[in-house]
Motif scaffolding. Structure first.
Motif, PDB file in Angstrom:
ATOM      1  N   ASP A   1       0.862  -1.184   0.000  1.00 48.09           N
ATOM      2  CA  ASP A   1       0.000   0.000   0.000  1.00 48.09           C
ATOM      3  C   ASP A   1       0.901   1.238   0.000  1.00 48.09           C
ATOM      4  O   ASP A   1       1.438   1.610   1.034  1.00 48.09           O
ATOM      5  CB  ASP A   1      -0.871  -0.047   1.262  1.00 48.09           C
ATOM      6  N   CYS A   2       1.104   1.856  -1.159  1.00 47.05           N
ATOM      7  CA  CYS A   2       1.958   3.038  -1.226  1.00 47.05           C
ATOM      8  C   CYS A   2       1.370   4.154  -0.373  1.00 47.05           C
ATOM      9  O   CYS A   2       0.184   4.485  -0.510  1.00 47.05           O
ATOM     10  CB  CYS A   2       2.090   3.509  -2.677  1.00 47.05           C
ATOM     11  N   PRO A   3       2.149   4.748   0.530  1.00 46.09           N
ATOM     12  CA  PRO A   3       1.615   5.795   1.423  1.00 46.09           C
ATOM     13  C   PRO A   3       1.217   7.068   0.691  1.00 46.09           C
ATOM     14  O   PRO A   3       0.541   7.921   1.268  1.00 46.09           O
ATOM     15  CB  PRO A   3       2.770   6.042   2.398  1.00 46.09           C
ATOM     16  N   HIS A   4       1.612   7.206  -0.562  1.00 44.16           N
ATOM     17  CA  HIS A   4       1.304   8.419  -1.321  1.00 44.16           C
ATOM     18  C   HIS A   4      -0.157   8.432  -1.780  1.00 44.16           C
ATOM     19  O   HIS A   4      -0.968   9.210  -1.297  1.00 44.16           O
ATOM     20  CB  HIS A   4       2.255   8.534  -2.520  1.00 44.16           C
ATOM     21  N   ARG A   5      -0.511   7.521  -2.691  1.00 44.14           N
ATOM     22  CA  ARG A   5      -1.872   7.497  -3.223  1.00 44.14           C
ATOM     23  C   ARG A   5      -2.482   6.101  -3.181  1.00 44.14           C
ATOM     24  O   ARG A   5      -3.416   5.821  -3.921  1.00 44.14           O
ATOM     25  CB  ARG A   5      -1.867   8.049  -4.653  1.00 44.14           C
ATOM     26  N   ARG A   6      -1.935   5.244  -2.341  1.00 40.19           N
ATOM     27  CA  ARG A   6      -2.519   3.950  -2.000  1.00 40.19           C
ATOM     28  C   ARG A   6      -2.551   2.930  -3.129  1.00 40.19           C
ATOM     29  O   ARG A   6      -3.424   2.054  -3.166  1.00 40.19           O
ATOM     30  CB  ARG A   6      -3.923   4.132  -1.434  1.00 40.19           C
ATOM     31  N   ALA A   7      -1.649   3.001  -4.082  1.00 40.88           N
ATOM     32  CA  ALA A   7      -1.544   1.977  -5.118  1.00 40.88           C
ATOM     33  C   ALA A   7      -0.838   0.744  -4.553  1.00 40.88           C
ATOM     34  O   ALA A   7      -0.093   0.831  -3.574  1.00 40.88           O
ATOM     35  CB  ALA A   7      -0.774   2.511  -6.321  1.00 40.88           C
ATOM     36  N   ARG A   8      -1.063  -0.395  -5.176  1.00 41.29           N
ATOM     37  CA  ARG A   8      -0.401  -1.626  -4.740  1.00 41.29           C
ATOM     38  C   ARG A   8       1.062  -1.623  -5.181  1.00 41.29           C
ATOM     39  O   ARG A   8       1.359  -1.601  -6.373  1.00 41.29           O
ATOM     40  CB  ARG A   8      -1.105  -2.845  -5.311  1.00 41.29           C
ATOM     41  N   LEU A   9       1.959  -1.710  -4.211  1.00 44.55           N
ATOM     42  CA  LEU A   9       3.383  -1.755  -4.532  1.00 44.55           C
ATOM     43  C   LEU A   9       3.753  -3.043  -5.265  1.00 44.55           C
ATOM     44  O   LEU A   9       4.705  -3.066  -6.047  1.00 44.55           O
ATOM     45  CB  LEU A   9       4.206  -1.623  -3.249  1.00 44.55           C
ATOM     46  N   SER A  10       3.000  -4.097  -5.042  1.00 48.88           N
ATOM     47  CA  SER A  10       3.316  -5.378  -5.685  1.00 48.88           C
ATOM     48  C   SER A  10       3.117  -5.327  -7.198  1.00 48.88           C
ATOM     49  O   SER A  10       3.592  -6.210  -7.919  1.00 48.88           O
ATOM     50  CB  SER A  10       2.460  -6.499  -5.092  1.00 48.88           C
ATOM     51  N   LEU A  11       2.438  -4.294  -7.699  1.00 50.17           N
ATOM     52  CA  LEU A  11       2.281  -4.121  -9.144  1.00 50.17           C
ATOM     53  C   LEU A  11       3.452  -3.364  -9.754  1.00 50.17           C
ATOM     54  O   LEU A  11       3.503  -3.167 -10.976  1.00 50.17           O
ATOM     55  CB  LEU A  11       0.975  -3.386  -9.454  1.00 50.17           C
ATOM     56  N   GLY A  12       4.380  -2.929  -8.888  1.00 51.69           N
ATOM     57  CA  GLY A  12       5.527  -2.164  -9.347  1.00 51.69           C
ATOM     58  C   GLY A  12       6.700  -3.044  -9.724  1.00 51.69           C
ATOM     59  O   GLY A  12       6.553  -4.218 -10.071  1.00 51.69           O
TER      60      GLY A  12
END
Length: 326
Positions: A42-53
């Protein structure tokens, strides 16, 4: 406390993997040295999934804006701010301390700082070859663990496999604490011919060949012989979901690749036995507090004293969701 959550083999090099454990969506990845790290997915910036990075230079890169985080959750790079920008310290991802050993990944839960290495089975020394199988059951962690501590279901659930012989009379069972967080169970079942069940104090351990060893919170071993063990760990996905990892350790030839192949060829039998359990365990009611235990449930009672006093683990597993749904 540390809890085993996945197999090291599941964390590849060069890309992140998202998994749900302890009611949390987590992302695991390896840095350039191969060390495993874990953050809330859960990216603290805009809540995107880090696992998709991506994994970039050993760091995890958010797929939305390219923010890069290290294993502690600290933001290392924000491309849109340029190379010379001072990065905001409040943009920190939630990190989980990780320990990787015995091809198992542990995370630290609860308060305080991680202390020492996780416990594992000392009697496995020399047994390095193994085959592994895993699957998710729709049951709570206690239900999954307690099934493997139940010494008197064998003649009924496993009547045609490991429980053959109709040994329905349960002696004891003898349960010996090793320390505050582990114990050994010595199963002793016989065919009921009208004899009196032996009390724990009357059982001669020297005449028993097998034992079960449990290390809290979720490691279990079945000592079958000097050169064969079945080991399991139960990774809590959420309050009513547990991933069971089953390993068969073998030492037949002393050649690791060959012994691993033999273990792989024998694993289908263990999976069949596991599925005999699954049919029954997944039918159990979720609330363990309404069970009415009897003397043969002594190993289960000992486990429950540990589990019910573990407020931090109970708190995590009672949460509906962490990460994307929080």
């Amino acid at each position: 406390m540390r809890i085993a959550v996945l197999s090291s083999r599941e964390v590849p090099r060069g890309r992140p993997i998202g998994v749900r454990r302890l009611g949390m969506d987590l992302v695991f990845w390896r840095d350039d040295s191969g060390r495993i790290h874990a953050l809330l997915d859960d990216c603290p910036h805009r809540r995107a999934r880090l696992s998709l990075g991506k994994v970039v230079g050993g760091k995890i890169q958010c797929p939305y804006h390219g923010f890069e985080f290290d294993g502690s959750g600290k933001v290392i790079k924000i491309p849109a701010l340029g190379r010379s920008a001072k990065l905001p310290e409040y943009l920190k991802a939630f990190s989980m301390p990780v320990y990787d050993a015995y091809d198992i990944v542990w995370v630290w839960y609860g308060g305080g700082e991680p202390r020492g290495a996780p416990r594992f089975f000392e009697d496995l020394e020399g047994l390095e070859a193994y085959s592994e199988y895993s699957e998710v059951w729709g049951v709570s962690l206690p239900r999954a663990v307690e099934n493997q501590l139940d010494v008197f279901h064998l003649p009924f659930v496993h009547y045609n496999t490991i429980g053959r012989g109709g040994r329905t009379l349960v002696h004891g069972p003898l349960v010996k604490p090793v320390d505050d967080y582990s114990f050994v169970v010595y199963p002793f079942n016989q065919v009921d011919r009208g004899q009196r069940p032996l009390r724990s104090s009357e059982i001669d351990v020297g005449k028993l060949r097998n034992y079960l060893w449990f290390i809290y919170p979720n490691l279990w071993e079945n000592y079958i012989s000097k050169n064969m063990r079945v080991v399991a760990f139960f990774a809590p996905v959420g309050s009513v979901s547990t991933k069971i990892y089953l390993r068969l350790y073998m030492k037949v030839t002393g050649v690791k690749p060959l012994d691993a192949l033999i273990a792989k060829l024998l694993m289908p039998f263990n999976v069949y036995v596991l599925h005999q359990d699954r049919r029954v365990v997944t039918s159990q009611a979720g609330d363990i507090m309404r069970d009415k235990l009897i003397h043969a449930d002594a190993p289960i009672a000992m486990y429950r004293r540990m589990y019910l006093s573990d407020k931090e683990l109970n708190k995590l597993l009672e949460k509906k969701s962490w990460g994307k749904g929080s």
